[in-house]
Design an enzyme around this catalytic site. Structure first.
Site, PDB file in Angstrom:
ATOM      1  N   ILE A   1       0.836  -1.218   0.000  1.00  0.00           N
ATOM      2  CA  ILE A   1       0.000   0.000   0.000  1.00  0.00           C
ATOM      3  C   ILE A   1       0.867   1.264   0.000  1.00  0.00           C
ATOM      4  CG2 ILE A   1      -1.964  -1.119   1.148  1.00  0.00           C
ATOM      5  CD1 ILE A   1      -1.115   0.533   3.710  1.00  0.00           C
ATOM      6  N   ASP A   2       2.159   1.120   0.330  1.00  0.00           N
ATOM      7  CA  ASP A   2       3.012   2.306   0.513  1.00  0.00           C
ATOM      8  C   ASP A   2       3.384   3.035  -0.781  1.00  0.00           C
ATOM      9  OD1 ASP A   2       2.949   1.758   3.184  1.00  0.00           O
ATOM     10  OD2 ASP A   2       5.038   1.110   3.357  1.00  0.00           O
TER      11      ASP A   2
HETATM   12  O1  F6P Z   1       4.525  -1.774   4.216  1.00  0.00           O
HETATM   13  C1  F6P Z   1       3.164  -1.657   4.419  1.00  0.00           C
HETATM   14  C2  F6P Z   1       2.851  -1.223   5.832  1.00  0.00           C
HETATM   15  O2  F6P Z   1       1.450  -1.186   5.956  1.00  0.00           O
HETATM   16  C3  F6P Z   1       3.476   0.104   6.264  1.00  0.00           C
HETATM   17  O3  F6P Z   1       2.786   1.227   5.791  1.00  0.00           O
HETATM   18  C4  F6P Z   1       3.440  -0.042   7.756  1.00  0.00           C
HETATM   19  O4  F6P Z   1       4.407   0.759   8.365  1.00  0.00           O
HETATM   20  C5  F6P Z   1       3.740  -1.499   7.950  1.00  0.00           C
HETATM   21  O5  F6P Z   1       3.340  -2.157   6.761  1.00  0.00           O
HETATM   22  C6  F6P Z   1       3.052  -2.131   9.137  1.00  0.00           C
HETATM   23  O6  F6P Z   1       3.495  -3.433   9.256  1.00  0.00           O
HETATM   24  P1  F6P Z   1       2.847  -4.541  10.195  1.00  0.00           P
HETATM   25  O7  F6P Z   1       1.561  -4.977   9.575  1.00  0.00           O
HETATM   26  O8  F6P Z   1       3.849  -5.626  10.223  1.00  0.00           O
HETATM   27  O9  F6P Z   1       2.610  -3.882  11.515  1.00  0.00           O
END
Ligand code: F6P
Length: 324
Positions: free
Chosen positions: A127-128
């Site tokens: 999504i980033d």
């Molecule tokens: O890389 C996608 C993302 O949603 C980032 O925007 C966010 O910082 C991270 O993953 C969160 O990761 P997790 O689901 O492991 O907490």
């Protein structure tokens, strides 16, 4: 190449299922046997590998998440873990991989190729939207729309109570979701890791609004902003502007990762999935399929991992101009 496998890895993103579907249906079209690896690199290490066919991917194009599940694998970062993964692929006779994921996924795939010569082509799923080599990543459009829906709702209550809201959106190292939400949501300001915006600047923007009798304001904060997350930024602003300022903070969090993918994400995911598969079958390896200027292209993993995709200066400028 007669046998390949597909897997999803890293943070899930809406549209990953549409991408899996395109890979599986594409493989069927080209007469290639296709397997699904469950839970990314962890599943590869454990041999959690299942056969897929056209029917296995029926009725998933509209579903968020990933039917193959996802994980961030610590074990794959070790030589022993990668050796186990290679042994499993050998057991199944898998000759090539399509990896749907982001930076971490492609870093793993590149190391794996250097050690074991298993060719991988990537499809950008995060999504980033922080991957060099594609204008947009799978899931970004849906995430922006999900966040925007929340911003619109918060605007109603912000306006009713004359409040300043700091809304935190995802993006550990990237401000793409934040900048698009700020523009589409009519925010007063945005704070993103790619651009230094000091607490003083935000204070000045908010003050300017109050001077013009604006009664409520919205500031979008990317979680990875250098000033800190939305809670920290809000506290700093309150310290500067005084206790009387009525501030609230909303962190949107993982809601942005789920939900029905938009049409745009489904189409992008289908195009990238098929593009990655056909690239692999033609002999591409260590590259990510991407769409740049509406053209399907392949970019070496090395570049997608090491090069930064900058947020357009125009967009950053636009937020400031349009909030005056
Ligand atoms: O890389 C996608 C993302 O949603 C980032 O925007 C966010 O910082 C991270 O993953 C969160 O990761 P997790 O689901 O492991 O907490």
């Amino acid at each position: 190449m007669k046998k390949i496998a597909v897997f999803t890895s890293g943070g899930d993103a809406p549209g990953m299922n549409a991408c899996i579907r395109a890979i599986v249906r594409g493989a069927a079209y080209h007469g290639v046997e296709v397997f699904g690896i469950v839970r990314g690199y962890n599943g590869m290490i454990k041999g959690d590998i299942i056969p897929l066919n056209s029917q296995s991917v029926s009725n998933i194009i509209q579903r968020g998440g990933t039917i193959l599940k996802s994980a961030r694998s610590k074990e794959f970062m070790t030589t022993e873990g990668r050796q186990k993964a290679y042994n499993q692929l050998q057991e199944f006779g898998i000759e090539g991989l399509v990896a749907i994921g982001g930076n971490g996924t492609f870093t793993g795939a590149e190391i794996f190729y250097n050690e074991f010569k298993i060719p991988t082509v990537g499809a950008p799923g995060t999504i980033d939207n922080d991957l060099y080599g594609t204008d947009y990543t799978i899931g970004f459009d849906t995430a922006v729309n999900t966040a925007l829906d929340a911003v619109d709702k918060i605007r109603d209550t912000a306006d009713s109570h004359d409040r300043v809201f700091f809304i935190e959106v995802m993006g550990r190292d990237s401000g793409y979701i934040a900048i698009q939400c700020a523009i589409a949501g009519g925010a007063e300001s945005v704070m993103i890791p790619e651009n230094l915006t000091s607490v003083e600047e935000i204070t000045a923007i908010l003050q300017k609004g109050f001077d013009k009798k604006k009664s409520s304001s919205i500031v979008i904060v990317a979680e990875g902003d250098e000033e800190g997350n939305a809670q920290i930024v809000a506290k700093k602003i309150k310290d500067k502007m005084g206790e009387n300022l009525d501030i609230r903070v909303t962190t949107l969090g993982h809601i942005q990762r789920g939900g029905i993918p938009t049409a745009s994400d489904r189409i992008l995911a289908s195009r990238l999935g098929l593009g990655a598969l056909e690239g692999l079958l033609r002999g591409e390896k260590n590259v990510m399929a991407g769409v740049v200027n509406n053209q399907l292209i392949y970019t070496p993993f090395h570049d997608t991992i090491t090069k930064k995709k900058p947020v357009s200066e125009d967009l950053i400028r636009m937020v400031e101009i349009l909030s005056t």
